[in-house]
Design a protein around this motif. Structure first.
Motif, short mmCIF file in Angstrom:
data_model
loop_
_atom_site.label_atom_id
_atom_site.label_comp_id
_atom_site.label_asym_id
_atom_site.label_seq_id
_atom_site.Cartn_x
_atom_site.Cartn_y
_atom_site.Cartn_z
N TYR A 116 8.52 -8.76 7.69
CA TYR A 116 9.82 -8.15 7.92
C TYR A 116 10.93 -9.19 7.91
O TYR A 116 10.74 -10.32 8.37
CB TYR A 116 9.86 -7.43 9.28
CG TYR A 116 8.99 -6.21 9.38
CD1 TYR A 116 7.70 -6.29 9.89
CD2 TYR A 116 9.47 -4.96 8.98
CE1 TYR A 116 6.90 -5.16 9.99
CE2 TYR A 116 8.69 -3.83 9.09
CZ TYR A 116 7.41 -3.94 9.60
OH TYR A 116 6.62 -2.82 9.69
N THR A 162 1.77 -7.42 6.89
CA THR A 162 3.17 -7.00 6.83
C THR A 162 4.11 -8.19 7.01
O THR A 162 3.74 -9.21 7.61
CB THR A 162 3.50 -5.95 7.89
OG1 THR A 162 3.21 -6.49 9.19
CG2 THR A 162 2.69 -4.68 7.70
N THR A 199 9.98 0.03 10.25
CA THR A 199 8.52 -0.03 10.14
C THR A 199 8.11 0.36 8.73
O THR A 199 8.50 1.44 8.25
CB THR A 199 7.85 0.91 11.15
OG1 THR A 199 8.26 0.56 12.47
CG2 THR A 199 6.33 0.78 11.05
N ALA A 211 11.19 -5.51 3.96
CA ALA A 211 9.84 -5.47 4.52
C ALA A 211 8.85 -5.34 3.38
O ALA A 211 9.18 -4.81 2.31
CB ALA A 211 9.67 -4.31 5.49
N SER A 254 5.08 1.33 6.12
CA SER A 254 3.72 1.86 6.11
C SER A 254 3.40 2.31 4.69
O SER A 254 4.29 2.39 3.83
CB SER A 254 3.57 3.02 7.10
OG SER A 254 4.44 4.08 6.75
N LYS A 262 4.33 -4.83 2.62
CA LYS A 262 3.00 -4.62 3.17
C LYS A 262 2.00 -4.68 2.04
O LYS A 262 2.16 -4.02 1.01
CB LYS A 262 2.90 -3.26 3.88
CG LYS A 262 1.57 -3.06 4.60
CD LYS A 262 1.63 -1.90 5.57
CE LYS A 262 0.36 -1.83 6.41
NZ LYS A 262 0.43 -0.84 7.49
#
Length: 114
Positions: A59, A57, A68, A49, A70, A51
């Protein structure tokens, strides 16, 4: 010089959760992409992933809906929340920071096993 330090790996049972952290230090451009890669034994390193600093973002299909990514830009720290872990998620996970250059952390081992 930019340094990345990962933490949070370990042993977890299938179906469990882990949260990885990546703390970045040094002179970091405000425009950057932070990513997580993994490398399982005998396999190539793959993107899990990423960001960007402006919020986009990306994935891998294999983790979509379970992981997820962040980041806290003020703290120069990134996170990877991993839920519903599977044995095939077992790998060394690496933090990556890309600006005009590319930086890697030392890696943290995630083992998903009974």
């Amino acid at each position: 010089q930019v340094q990345l330090v990962e933490s949070g790996g370990g042993l977890v049972q299938p179906g469990g959760s882990l949260r990885l952290s990546c703390a970045a230090s040094g002179s970091i451009s405000n425009v950057n992409t932070m990513g997580w890669y993994r490398q399982a034994p005998g396999k190539e390193r793959e993107l899990v992933a990423s960001k960007t600093s402006w919020g986009s973002t990306n994935y891998a299909d294999s983790v979509l809906g379970r992981f997820t990514i962040s980041r806290d830009n003020a703290k120069n720290t990134g996170y990877l929340q991993m839920n519903s872990l599977k044995p095939e998620d077992t790998a060394v996970y690496y933090c990556n920071l890309r600006t005009s250059r590319e930086y890697w952390g030392q890696g943290t081992l995630v083992t998903v096993s009974e």
